[in-house]
Design a protein around this motif. Sequence first.
Motif, PDB file in Angstrom:
ATOM      1  N   LYS A 132      49.027 -14.815  -9.555  1.00  0.00           N
ATOM      2  CA  LYS A 132      48.568 -14.686  -8.253  1.00  0.00           C
ATOM      3  C   LYS A 132      47.093 -14.090  -8.179  1.00  0.00           C
ATOM      4  CE  LYS A 132      53.043 -14.147  -5.779  1.00  0.00           C
ATOM      5  NZ  LYS A 132      53.779 -13.274  -4.947  1.00  0.00           N
ATOM      6  N   GLU A 133      46.803 -13.335  -8.911  1.00  0.00           N
ATOM      7  CA  GLU A 133      45.319 -12.869  -9.022  1.00  0.00           C
ATOM      8  C   GLU A 133      44.509 -14.017  -9.277  1.00  0.00           C
ATOM      9  OE1 GLU A 133      48.003 -11.502 -10.840  1.00  0.00           O
ATOM     10  OE2 GLU A 133      47.999  -9.805  -9.186  1.00  0.00           O
ATOM     11  N   ARG A 136      44.240 -16.096  -6.094  1.00  0.00           N
ATOM     12  CA  ARG A 136      43.384 -15.632  -4.947  1.00  0.00           C
ATOM     13  C   ARG A 136      42.119 -15.714  -5.245  1.00  0.00           C
ATOM     14  NH1 ARG A 136      45.935 -11.570  -4.829  1.00  0.00           N
ATOM     15  NH2 ARG A 136      47.001 -11.152  -2.806  1.00  0.00           N
ATOM     16  N   LYS A 140      39.596 -17.710  -2.680  1.00  0.00           N
ATOM     17  CA  LYS A 140      38.650 -16.988  -1.881  1.00  0.00           C
ATOM     18  C   LYS A 140      37.224 -17.845  -2.320  1.00  0.00           C
ATOM     19  CE  LYS A 140      37.146 -12.269  -1.553  1.00  0.00           C
ATOM     20  NZ  LYS A 140      37.574 -12.219   0.010  1.00  0.00           N
ATOM     21  N   ASP A 179      40.360 -13.148   4.762  1.00  0.00           N
ATOM     22  CA  ASP A 179      41.016 -12.474   3.800  1.00  0.00           C
ATOM     23  C   ASP A 179      42.749 -12.119   3.941  1.00  0.00           C
ATOM     24  OD1 ASP A 179      38.853 -11.920   2.031  1.00  0.00           O
ATOM     25  OD2 ASP A 179      38.320 -10.006   2.633  1.00  0.00           O
ATOM     26  N   GLU A 180      42.935 -11.968   5.430  1.00  0.00           N
ATOM     27  CA  GLU A 180      44.438 -11.657   5.680  1.00  0.00           C
ATOM     28  C   GLU A 180      45.108 -13.234   5.440  1.00  0.00           C
ATOM     29  OE1 GLU A 180      42.223 -11.819   9.616  1.00  0.00           O
ATOM     30  OE2 GLU A 180      41.851 -11.015   7.375  1.00  0.00           O
ATOM     31  N   ILE A 182      44.285 -15.554   3.213  1.00  0.00           N
ATOM     32  CA  ILE A 182      44.443 -15.852   1.885  1.00  0.00           C
ATOM     33  C   ILE A 182      45.714 -14.977   1.389  1.00  0.00           C
ATOM     34  CG2 ILE A 182      43.205 -15.639  -0.569  1.00  0.00           C
ATOM     35  CD1 ILE A 182      40.515 -16.115   1.146  1.00  0.00           C
ATOM     36  N   ASP A 183      45.850 -13.829   1.789  1.00  0.00           N
ATOM     37  CA  ASP A 183      46.814 -12.889   1.223  1.00  0.00           C
ATOM     38  C   ASP A 183      48.067 -13.602   1.546  1.00  0.00           C
ATOM     39  OD1 ASP A 183      45.143 -11.059   0.099  1.00  0.00           O
ATOM     40  OD2 ASP A 183      45.174  -9.800   1.897  1.00  0.00           O
ATOM     41  N   ARG A 184      48.236 -13.862   2.663  1.00  0.00           N
ATOM     42  CA  ARG A 184      49.659 -14.485   3.207  1.00  0.00           C
ATOM     43  C   ARG A 184      49.866 -15.883   2.383  1.00  0.00           C
ATOM     44  NH1 ARG A 184      49.052 -15.635   9.274  1.00  0.00           N
ATOM     45  NH2 ARG A 184      51.155 -16.515   9.013  1.00  0.00           N
ATOM     46  N   ILE A 186      48.928 -16.350  -0.711  1.00  0.00           N
ATOM     47  CA  ILE A 186      49.095 -16.209  -2.209  1.00  0.00           C
ATOM     48  C   ILE A 186      50.553 -15.584  -1.906  1.00  0.00           C
ATOM     49  CG2 ILE A 186      48.548 -14.766  -4.238  1.00  0.00           C
ATOM     50  CD1 ILE A 186      46.503 -17.111  -3.441  1.00  0.00           C
ATOM     51  N   ASP A 187      50.928 -14.576  -1.084  1.00  0.00           N
ATOM     52  CA  ASP A 187      52.213 -14.167  -1.111  1.00  0.00           C
ATOM     53  C   ASP A 187      53.473 -15.326  -0.703  1.00  0.00           C
ATOM     54  OD1 ASP A 187      51.228 -11.609  -1.458  1.00  0.00           O
ATOM     55  OD2 ASP A 187      51.200 -11.171   0.572  1.00  0.00           O
TER      56      ASP A 187
END
Length: 237
Positions: A132-133, A136, A140, A179-180, A182-184, A186-187
């Motif tokens: 996941k890292e 991301r 990004k 960023d939010e 991208i976080d969603r 990836i999750d």
Amino acid sequence: MAMTMMPLVVAMEGCGDCELMVQLKIVMILNPRFEMKNAKIILGSSSMARRNILEEMGYHFTVMVADIDEKSIRREKAEDLVLALAEAKADAIVSRLGIEGHKEENAHPTLLITADTVVVYEGMIREKPSSKEEARHFVKGYSGGCAVVVGSVVITNLTTGTRKRGCDRSEVYFHDIPDEVIDRLIDDGVTLNVAGGLMLEHPLTAPFVDTVIGTPDGVMGLSKSLTQKLLDESLES
């Protein structure tokens, strides 16, 4: 488009015991798409996107998955890599099927479709993220930038043993991705299953796509135009 002379025999009853047999020759224009529908198609991929694209093209097919070590196949150029991987997938499936060379000429053709896709970003080839890292980091990097998607299609005619191959290249330009978002993304976990973590059709990604120079289906894993071209060529050979 092929043209075939096909004999048509018509029996006509005349007076008494006489029968007149009239043989007519008619020209039938054969539609290559109709011939294609009579071919058996195997999709050598577990990708749901590729399945959906092939279904959109109107084909019925079965699915087989090649079990290969993709990391053991390395090439410097993206086009060479995706072709080598698609060829290796085809070879693995042919081996599993136990096919040995040329089959009988009158058999209905069986066509095996294999494909592969990578993303090129700032000159570096990106395959499926390993974590996941990494996913991301990939996504990004696309924010406000451009990713080049390189895909291959290989069609193996299992009836004749011939093989057709080709590559497709598309550029995807992105708006800034928050960023939010991208976080969603990836999750959600889906980015781990696609080349470069790039999923054009994902509802979180789609609003931030600025321009696609090329074909969206090519970005998604299977160029319709290239696939159709190679299918046609496979039946002609």
